[in-house]
Enzyme design. Structure first.
Site, PDB file in Angstrom:
ATOM      1  N   LYS A 246       0.855  -1.197   0.000  1.00 15.45           N
ATOM      2  CA  LYS A 246       0.000   0.000   0.000  1.00 15.45           C
ATOM      3  C   LYS A 246       0.886   1.242   0.000  1.00 15.45           C
ATOM      4  O   LYS A 246       1.673   1.452   0.912  1.00 15.45           O
ATOM      5  CB  LYS A 246      -0.910  -0.006   1.234  1.00 15.45           C
ATOM      6  CG  LYS A 246      -1.714   1.289   1.435  1.00 15.45           C
ATOM      7  CD  LYS A 246      -2.693   1.189   2.610  1.00 15.45           C
ATOM      8  CE  LYS A 246      -3.343   2.532   2.927  1.00 15.45           C
ATOM      9  NZ  LYS A 246      -4.276   2.475   4.077  1.00 15.45           N
ATOM     10  N   LYS A 258     -10.262  12.307   8.672  1.00 14.33           N
ATOM     11  CA  LYS A 258      -9.752  11.821   9.963  1.00 14.33           C
ATOM     12  C   LYS A 258      -9.805  12.972  10.964  1.00 14.33           C
ATOM     13  O   LYS A 258      -9.258  14.033  10.707  1.00 14.33           O
ATOM     14  CB  LYS A 258      -8.315  11.319   9.808  1.00 14.33           C
ATOM     15  CG  LYS A 258      -8.220   9.990   9.076  1.00 14.33           C
ATOM     16  CD  LYS A 258      -6.822   9.416   9.147  1.00 14.33           C
ATOM     17  CE  LYS A 258      -6.727   8.091   8.400  1.00 14.33           C
ATOM     18  NZ  LYS A 258      -7.436   6.988   9.069  1.00 14.33           N
ATOM     19  N   ASP A 269       1.460   5.954   5.897  1.00 16.10           N
ATOM     20  CA  ASP A 269       0.482   5.050   5.283  1.00 16.10           C
ATOM     21  C   ASP A 269       1.014   4.396   4.003  1.00 16.10           C
ATOM     22  O   ASP A 269       0.308   3.640   3.340  1.00 16.10           O
ATOM     23  CB  ASP A 269      -0.821   5.819   4.998  1.00 16.10           C
ATOM     24  CG  ASP A 269      -2.051   4.930   5.118  1.00 16.10           C
ATOM     25  OD1 ASP A 269      -1.950   3.859   5.744  1.00 16.10           O
ATOM     26  OD2 ASP A 269      -3.106   5.314   4.575  1.00 16.10           O
ATOM     27  N   ARG A 332      -7.772  -0.371   0.598  1.00 14.47           N
ATOM     28  CA  ARG A 332      -8.264  -1.564  -0.097  1.00 14.47           C
ATOM     29  C   ARG A 332      -8.609  -1.243  -1.560  1.00 14.47           C
ATOM     30  O   ARG A 332      -8.544  -2.117  -2.419  1.00 14.47           O
ATOM     31  CB  ARG A 332      -9.481  -2.141   0.658  1.00 14.47           C
ATOM     32  CG  ARG A 332     -10.661  -1.227   0.750  1.00 14.47           C
ATOM     33  CD  ARG A 332     -11.634  -1.620   1.851  1.00 14.47           C
ATOM     34  NE  ARG A 332     -11.145  -1.287   3.187  1.00 14.47           N
ATOM     35  CZ  ARG A 332     -11.755  -1.610   4.325  1.00 14.47           C
ATOM     36  NH1 ARG A 332     -12.890  -2.281   4.300  1.00 14.47           N
ATOM     37  NH2 ARG A 332     -11.257  -1.252   5.493  1.00 14.47           N
TER      38      ARG A 332
HETATM   39  N1  BES Z   1      -4.498   4.143   6.931  1.00 13.31           N
HETATM   40  C1  BES Z   1      -5.634   3.794   7.682  1.00 13.31           C
HETATM   41  C2  BES Z   1      -5.379   2.698   8.694  1.00 13.31           C
HETATM   42  C3  BES Z   1      -4.462   3.030   9.842  1.00 13.31           C
HETATM   43  C4  BES Z   1      -4.957   3.489  11.030  1.00 13.31           C
HETATM   44  C5  BES Z   1      -3.099   2.828   9.718  1.00 13.31           C
HETATM   45  C6  BES Z   1      -4.102   3.768  12.076  1.00 13.31           C
HETATM   46  C7  BES Z   1      -2.240   3.121  10.756  1.00 13.31           C
HETATM   47  C8  BES Z   1      -2.742   3.584  11.944  1.00 13.31           C
HETATM   48  C9  BES Z   1      -6.741   3.290   6.749  1.00 13.31           C
HETATM   49  O1  BES Z   1      -6.758   3.841   5.476  1.00 13.31           O
HETATM   50  C10 BES Z   1      -8.046   3.638   7.388  1.00 13.31           C
HETATM   51  O2  BES Z   1      -8.310   4.781   7.570  1.00 13.31           O
HETATM   52  N2  BES Z   1      -8.817   2.619   7.703  1.00 13.31           N
HETATM   53  C11 BES Z   1     -10.080   2.803   8.327  1.00 13.31           C
HETATM   54  C12 BES Z   1     -11.047   1.809   7.734  1.00 13.31           C
HETATM   55  C13 BES Z   1     -12.484   2.048   8.131  1.00 13.31           C
HETATM   56  C14 BES Z   1     -12.978   3.334   7.549  1.00 13.31           C
HETATM   57  C15 BES Z   1     -13.313   0.887   7.648  1.00 13.31           C
HETATM   58  C16 BES Z   1      -9.938   2.559   9.819  1.00 13.31           C
HETATM   59  O3  BES Z   1      -9.197   1.651  10.214  1.00 13.31           O
HETATM   60  O4  BES Z   1     -10.545   3.297  10.576  1.00 13.31           O
HETATM   61 ZN    ZN Z   2      -4.902   4.513   4.770  1.00 10.19          ZN
HETATM   62 ZN    ZN Z   3      -7.857   5.648   5.374  1.00  6.99          ZN
END
Ligand code: BES
Ligand code: ZN
Ligand code: ZN
Length: 481
Positions: A246, A258, A269, A332
């Site tokens: 990724k 966020k 990321d 994803r």
């Molecule tokens: N990059 C984030 C995941 C992440 C969170 C990596 C904390 C490192 C530390 C990912 O793109 C994300 O935001 N995922 C969401 C998915 C959700 C919206 C289903 C998450 O984990 O909140």
């Molecule tokens: Zn992400």
């Molecule tokens: Zn994200």
């Protein structure tokens, strides 16, 4: 070229260097009977013996007769040896010692290599943006039949790659975006002897990578799709191992923005993408006879008048339609297209590495990596490699029932699975785009350490994944001889 910011080098010494006593002497002892020969002062002697009795690994600085470091190793595990090596480097750094010689070295070949690995990794410092920098170079000399020119070179290449990956991940978006990541990959390919091909916007459009283009459409910086090839003539495998990483260079969350401090740290990321690049570089540097391809879809996830909004429906490279119900579940989307692209290589195995979900980080903390996939045999092998390098894996539940959570009323899939099993449903989303043996690694927890420095593990990017995959390949090669 990216810097590895490692400040400690190990060299194999000649008899002259070894007999030259001005350097600090390092004595690593793991047998009680070897303690007597050290000629320690009484006070130090009792401390050293008591460390041994209590079976606690410890590092002592002895200024009594000459500058000497006594390392008491009472544990057998390779991770214990790495930590000891890290602690010795930390001691050299705090005492501003620039040259040291390992004059006593109890332990097995593997333990000695682990010790040196910990020493080297611990010397990483990311301080390039500080006016006042504290790093200085340390040279460690060793003469030991277990450490050969070849084993040392292999270790140096691997740790150099780890250092470069840590720097890539530590760099913020305004210093490293999708375009500069690709330029860097091209420069690394040139320098280390692998191939990099970069697909730019027009080619990505031609391939109809709707996931990557969708995530990218709010950005000022076009996406890139990066293909790394390490295909040595003497490779033992015919079909490639494909690594997918990724490469979200920064994740604002998009319109599902966020909030509450969750955006801080999202420069990391792209840790999966950086790890894929670094792994291929290490394999090339060490001329490892294994055919590997790396794929990294790279973009940032930003907001503008053009960005994706929730409810949007996008069409992925393989024709699957996806209802975007959360623009923060972007990883994803970009990975799905890379997994589709991987099909054209007829891979023996595909391993993806991604900072995919907070849910995974909630399971592992920074201490390990969540894993899922469709090939138990390969997952078991990867687990063994993970234990060796101490990048430990834990398997997620992956029952078929989770698939239903991704059902959409208006498209083939939706991009979020609801409140339960977030790490699993993310994996299930990816699985939809695979038709080959495949392993998914969610490195969200382990990729970036917020803790303060300890032994060889320091605050900031960890480069998790590089040593893991390298070890997995070493194990595969050992099987082949
Ligand atoms: N990059 C984030 C995941 C992440 C969170 C990596 C904390 C490192 C530390 C990912 O793109 C994300 O935001 N995922 C969401 C998915 C959700 C919206 C289903 C998450 O984990 O909140
Ligand atoms: Zn992400
Ligand atoms: Zn994200």
């Amino acid at each position: 070229m990216i810097q590895n910011y490692l400040n400690l080098e190990v060299q194999i010494g000649t008899a002259d260097q070894i007999s030259e006593k001005r350097s600090t002497l390092i004595k690593i002892i793991n047998k009680q009977e070897n303690l007597n020969a050290l000629g320690l002062s009484d006070s130090l002697k009792s401390q050293v013996f008591s460390a041994f009795e209590k079976e606690t690994d410890q590092v002592f600085l002895n200024y009594a007769q000459q500058t000497e470091i006594i390392v008491i190793s009472t544990q057998n595990g390779l991770e214990d040896w790495r930590c000891l090596g890290g602690n010795v480097t930390n001691l050299l750094q705090t005492n501003k010692i620039e040259t040291a010689i390992i004059v006593e070295f109890d332990g097995s070949e593997e333990q000695k290599n682990a010790f040196l690995e910990g020493m080297i990794l611990s010397s990483y410092i990311f301080e390039k943006y500080l006016k006042k920098q504290k790093a200085f170079k340390i040279m460690v000399t060793i003469s030991d039949s277990a450490i050969t020119a070849k084993s040392l070179k292999d270790l140096q290449s691997l740790t150099t790659s780890v250092g470069m990956v840590r720097t890539m991940v530590n760099e913020p978006l305004n210093k490293l975006n999708a375009l500069s990541f690709s330029s860097l990959a091209e420069a690394m390919a040139e320098k280390f002897g692998f191939e990099t091909k970069v697909l730019h916007q027009e080619e990505i459009k031609k391939l109809k990578m709707g996931g990557l283009l969708g995530v990218n459409q709010g950005s000022e910086t076009p996406a890139t799709f990066n293909i790394f090839t390490h295909k040595p003539a003497n490779a033992v495998n015919e079909k490639p191992l494909v690594l997918v990483g990724k490469g979200v260079m920064f994740d604002t969350g998009g319109y599902s923005v966020k909030v509450g401090g969750n955006m801080v740290g999202m420069k990391a990321d792209m840790a999966g993408g950086a790890a894929v690049l670094g792994t291929v570089a290490a394999l090339a540097m060490n001329e490892i006879p294994y055919y590997v391809i790396g794929l990294v879809p790279a973009t940032d996830n930003m907001i503008s008048g053009k960005a994706l909004v929730v409810d949007d429906i996008i069409t992925m490279m393989d024709g699957t339609t996806v209802e975007v119900l959360n623009t923060d579940a972007e990883g994803r989307l970009v990975l799905a297209d890379a997994l589709t692209y991987a099909k054209k290589f007829n891979p023996q195995l595909v391993i993806d590495m991604a900072t995919l979900t907070g849910a995974s980080a909630a399971i592992t903390g920074t201490f390990g990596v969540a894993m899922a996939g469709n090939s138990q045999e390969n997952m078991d092998k990867l687990m063994v490699a993970g234990d060796t390098v101490y990048e430990r894996l834990v398997q997620l539940p992956f029952w078929k029932e989770y698939e239903k959570l991704l059902k959409s009323n208006v498209a083939d899939l939706k991009n979020i699975g609801g409140p339960i099993g977030g790490a699993t449903t993310a994996g299930k989303f990816l699985e939809h785009f695979t038709d080959y043996p495949w392993i998914h690694l969610d490195i969200a927890g382990a990729s970036y350490l917020e803790n303060k420095d300890s032994d060889y593990k320091q605050q900031g990017a960890s480069a998790v994944g590089v040593r893991l995959i390298y070890q997995f390949i070493q194990n595969e090669l050992a099987k082949n001889v």
